[in-house]
Design an enzyme around this catalytic site. Structure first.
Site, mmCIF file in Angstrom:
data_model
loop_
_atom_site.group_PDB
_atom_site.id
_atom_site.type_symbol
_atom_site.label_atom_id
_atom_site.label_comp_id
_atom_site.label_asym_id
_atom_site.label_seq_id
_atom_site.Cartn_x
_atom_site.Cartn_y
_atom_site.Cartn_z
ATOM 1 N N ARG A 145 4.051 -8.384 17.696
ATOM 2 C CA ARG A 145 4.688 -7.515 17.099
ATOM 3 C C ARG A 145 3.890 -6.171 17.294
ATOM 4 O O ARG A 145 2.964 -6.137 16.952
ATOM 5 C CB ARG A 145 5.251 -7.738 15.695
ATOM 6 N N HIS A 175 0.863 -1.313 -0.102
ATOM 7 C CA HIS A 175 0.049 0.000 -0.022
ATOM 8 C C HIS A 175 0.969 1.299 0.059
ATOM 9 O O HIS A 175 2.052 1.109 0.142
ATOM 10 C CB HIS A 175 -0.863 -0.082 1.275
ATOM 11 N N HIS A 227 4.880 -0.168 -0.095
ATOM 12 C CA HIS A 227 5.539 -1.088 0.784
ATOM 13 C C HIS A 227 4.535 -1.971 1.761
ATOM 14 O O HIS A 227 3.199 -1.797 1.477
ATOM 15 C CB HIS A 227 6.006 -0.331 2.187
ATOM 16 N N ASP A 271 0.948 5.206 1.836
ATOM 17 C CA ASP A 271 0.382 5.801 2.813
ATOM 18 C C ASP A 271 -0.213 7.462 2.479
ATOM 19 O O ASP A 271 0.286 7.843 1.781
ATOM 20 C CB ASP A 271 1.456 6.086 3.886
#
Ligand SMILES: *[C@@H]1O[C@H](CO)[C@@H](O)[C@H](O)[C@H]1NC(C)=O
Ligand SMILES: *[C@@H]1O[C@H](CO)[C@@H](O)[C@H](O)[C@H]1NC(C)=O
Ligand SMILES: *[C@@H]1O[C@H](CO)[C@@H](O)[C@H](O)[C@H]1NC(C)=O
Ligand SMILES: *[C@@H]1O[C@H](CO)[C@@H](O)[C@H](O)[C@H]1NC(C)=O
Ligand SMILES: *[C@@H]1O[C@H](CO)[C@@H](O)[C@H](O)[C@H]1NC(C)=O
Ligand SMILES: *[C@@H]1O[C@H](CO)[C@@H](O)[C@H](O)[C@H]1NC(C)=O
Ligand SMILES: *[C@@H]1O[C@H](CO)[C@@H](O)[C@H](O)[C@H]1NC(C)=O
Length: 756
Positions: free
Chosen positions: A747, A685, A737, A687
């Site tokens: 995480r 995607h 990314h 940002d």
């Protein structure tokens, strides 16, 4: 020609003309040699004031004879009621042996509240100029009998009334005066001398006068506004600005003791601009020369919710002092802090020689708790020092305790100040009604432009008191309980209740338990070293799980120390950063604690979004690439987070994308949770940001497996994110990314889309 300058008045000019026309030069008497001056003083105890007097006398090489040392004081409570006859009796006895010495000059002075500002030659010269056999100090206020005012000879200018704190005269004359004493020890000495002086016949036959214009004697009572410090290269004088004189004997009579203490910080050579502090190393102790370090009881007072308490405890632990010589007493008044104390206790209960905690369940008032701590040292003969420290004092100097012990004073505090404010833990002066007043030197001391050990009237927050002082001068005292209202404490009570009068640099109202010197004991503050700072306890909202995270505005220095990575500043000094993929910059920003506490805060909040496309939190209500997350706004952390971006991220942006000044504006600030059971990865995607930061909040391998980030255009992945390190990369166009799958464990990352 010096004479002419002052000859404005016609009569004076006439006198000058006459003396010029006269054929004889005026007879100047030969100077009296300094060894013909004997100083007599009465002191029954070696108080701090007496020792200061002797120090100034020795500095000028006065010959001093002390009368009455070791005798019980019977002269009444001088200052509050009449008394002092014991002084005259002792002087009378001493003068019997000196009566025949025609050329001996006797200077009789008080000593507890008096200092010399000049030497014997000067005093003798001025005495000769006065042209009388006996000279008394003068003051503008009449004491003890106001009705005698009319009987005083009228004078054109100057101080009109006699003060018996200073007398200088030829031995036979002084003898003739004091031999008339036949009263009691608690009768008033000043009244006795006054009556002799007011009798015109005796005044003439004994050839007495007053030092009306403060040539020799400066009484401070009623004259505080007349005097200033005058700095010269090797010496500091007091100048009387009304009479333009430099008095030799400075007397803090009546309630001007505090002001004398201030003057004594400089006069005669205690501190000056050229040499700084001349007395700071007097009477110090070298701890390395001692067989054993002294025992110290540390009294810790947590009287209100205090940010950075775990760090406060760490500072205590890192004090450079043998722990087996330290005993710990903690008073905690806050339920909120019990978890911090529990942790500290679990880890360190055997670190110190002894460890005692009094918690909120005891319901002790602050005063009672402080009395209790102080008394633990007082009643234990092996307690050499009591070190009282409030939880809002962040001692950054590990040597603080050693340095204070080595300074070897009865009561001494280290200067601590509020970061970049004039707020500190002491007062330099008191107004006459007992409120805070700023001394002329306050700002210079706080800013360490004048460095030394300063005699001051009030302090709070942190100080060291000798055990022997607690067992002697401070023996009887319930220092901190206000209800009983002994006079000193009434003053503190005033101070406590004076919030509306408070100036911005006076100590914080919530800890107005200030220490005032007991009678006869000096209290010092030292600013010879940088010791630490005062934390702000205002605006501390303890309804968060890790409330310190919110302190970025109120306590920025402590916030940075706790939450910013140790090597952050090296980004700028040593280019401490990496570029693992083109235009993806990687740098340390958060400490371990910051990462852990943010994760804890989010898990404590607990309402993760679930990673659905429908999202009521955002405008439009639809998220194309949703994550399982919590927004900073949801935990009320958005203002603080944006401030963090402006303070710590913007400088990095400017460094790596030179010429781009970010507004530090961001709507989307959130923590993402990746875990196999829920959401494990994020598909490729862009940002909605000019640039994005992505901070790893935990450790690969220990906390999770897998994870990382892949940038498609460059076929470049980062597979080993580092806890506390941030990526910074352009948000659109070049930097498509994806979040690589987390295969085990959980995480966490913190993400911001900046300048959307
Ligand atoms: C006092 O006496 C000492 C020793 O004689 C001398 O060095 C010093 O200068 C004297 N001090 C003053 C202020 O005269
Ligand atoms: C006082 O003594 C001085 C000398 O010390 C003398 O010159 C003066 O005349 C005397 N005054 C009186 C009133 O006796
Ligand atoms: C604590 O002390 C205060 C004042 O002394 C009193 O008003 C209050 O009731 C006490 N609280 C408890 C739980 O004992
Ligand atoms: C303290 O924090 C809580 C929880 O975020 C919040 O609801 C409250 O309004 C805050 N109180 C103040 C005085 O800011
Ligand atoms: C900071 O950098 C030094 C080496 O420059 C390193 O030894 C140290 O571990 C780093 N600190 C942290 C918290 O990573
Ligand atoms: C991407 O890089 C990997 C190794 O890092 C390589 O095996 C692969 O062929 C590369 N793919 C492309 C499209 O260049
Ligand atoms: C996953 O993590 C747990 C504990 O964190 C560990 O016990 C387990 O071996 C891990 N599994 C794999 C496949 O790595």
């Amino acid at each position: 020609m010096e004479y002419l300058k002052f000859c404005f008045v016609f009569s004076c000019w006439m006198k000058f003309a006459t003396s010029l026309s006269s054929t004889e030069t005026p007879q100047t008497p030969a100077p009296i040699p300094p060894e013909k001056l004997l100083v007599l003083t009465v002191a029954t105890e070696e108080t701090d004031g007496f020792l200061r007097f002797m120090k100034s006398a020795n500095y000028f090489n006065y010959t001093v004879k002390v009368l009455g040392m070791g005798d019980p004081w019977k002269g009444g409570d001088v200052g509050r009621s009449i008394g002092g006859g014991q002084k005259v009796r002792l002087l009378k006895e001493a003068m019997e042996a000196l009566a025949e010495q025609e050329d001996l000059v006797v200077l009789s002075v008080d000593s507890y509240d008096l200092i010399f500002a000049g030497g014997p030659e000067e005093i003798l010269r001025k005495f000769q100029q006065a042209n009388h056999k006996v000279l008394f100090a003068a003051e503008g206020l009449i004491w003890p009998d106001k009705r005698l005012a009319d009987k005083y000879p009228s004078i054109r200018s100057g101080k009109r009334y006699l003060n018996s704190g200073g007398i200088i005269g030829y031995a036979p004359h002084i003898h003739r005066i004091v031999s008339q004493w036949n009263l009691h020890d608690n009768d008033d000495d000043q009244l006795f001398y006054t009556k002799l002086y007011l009798d015109p016949l005796k005044r003439e036959s004994l050839n007495m006068t007053l030092d009306h214009k403060c040539q020799i004697f400066q009484n401070l009572n009623g004259a505080v506004d007349e005097v200033l410090l005058k700095f010269a290269s090797d010496r500091v004088r007091v100048r009387n600005t009304v009479y333009d004189s430099l008095p030799v004997v400075v007397h803090g009579n009546a309630n001007t003791k505090m002001y004398l203490n201030y003057l004594g910080n400089y006069v005669p050579n205690t501190w000056n601009y050229e040499h700084g502090c001349s007395h700071c190393d007097d009477d110090t102790v070298d701890l390395s020369q001692l067989k054993e370090y002294p025992n110290v009881l540390i009294g810790v007072f947590i009287e209100q919710p205090t940010p950075f308490l775990p760090e406060f405890f760490q500072q205590l632990l890192t004090l450079d002092y043998p722990k087996d010589k330290l005993n710990l007493f903690i008073h905690n008044n806050e339920v909120y802090h019990e978890k911090h104390i529990q942790r500290f206790w679990d880890e360190n209960r055997n670190t110190f020689n002894s460890f005692k905690v009094v918690g909120p369940e005891e319901n002790l008032s602050q005063g009672e708790a402080r009395n209790m701590g102080m008394h633990l040292c007082r009643k234990d003969a092996t307690c050499d020092f009591y070190f009282s420290i409030d939880s809002d004092v962040m001692l950054t100097n590990r040597q603080t305790l050693k340095l204070l012990v080595e300074q070897n004073r009865k009561i001494i505090g280290p200067l601590v100040t509020r970061h970049s404010k004039l707020w500190s833990n002491f007062w330099g002066a008191l107004s006459l009604d007992g409120y805070y007043a700023r001394s002329e030197d306050y700002v210079d001391i706080v800013q360490r432009k004048r460095v030394g050990v300063w005699n001051i009237p009030f302090m709070a927050h942190v100080y060291l008191v000798k055990g022997t002082t607690l067992r002697n001068e401070l023996k009887e005292r319930n220092f901190f309980v206000l209800e009983k209202l002994d006079p000193d404490m009434a003053l503190c009570r005033n101070a406590r209740e004076m919030t509306s009068h408070r100036e911005k640099d006076s100590p914080s109202p919530e800890s107005f338990h200030m220490l005032r010197p007991p009678k006869g004991v000096f209290m010092y503050i030292t600013n010879r070293h940088d010791f630490g700072r005062l934390i702000s306890t205002a605006n501390y909202n303890i309804s968060h799980y890790n409330s310190d995270l919110w302190q970025i505005f109120e306590n920025p220095v402590d916030w940075k120390e706790k939450y910013i990575h140790q090597n952050y500043t090296q980004i700028f000094t040593q280019n401490y950063m990496e570029e693992p993929c083109p235009d993806v910059f990687w740098f340390p920003v958060f400490s371990e604690k910051a990462c852990d506490e943010i994760v804890e805060e989010m898990e404590h909040y607990g309402t993760w979004s679930g990673g659905r496309h429908e999202d009521k939190r955002i405008t439009g209500g639809y998220e194309t690439v949703p994550t399982d997350d919590i927004h900073m706004k949801q935990i009320g952390f958005d203002k603080e987070w944006l401030h963090f971006i402006r303070e710590f991220i913007s400088p990095v942006t400017l460094k790596v994308f030179s010429g781009y000044y970010t507004k530090g504006y961001a709507v989307m600030n959130f923590v993402v949770k990746y875990t196999p059971g829920r959401q494990a990865y994020l598909r490729p995607h862009h940002d909605s940001s000019t640039f994005t930061i992505n901070i790893a909040l935990n450790n690969k391998d220990t906390d999770f497996q897998g994870g990382g980030c892949r940038f498609h255009r460059y076929n470049c992945s980062i597979n080993s994110p580092r806890k506390g390190w941030s990526f910074m990369h352009p948000g659109r166009l070049t930097h498509l990314h994806e979040g690589l799958p987390t295969t085990n464990g959980t995480r966490y990352i913190a993400v911001s889309f900046i300048d959307p």
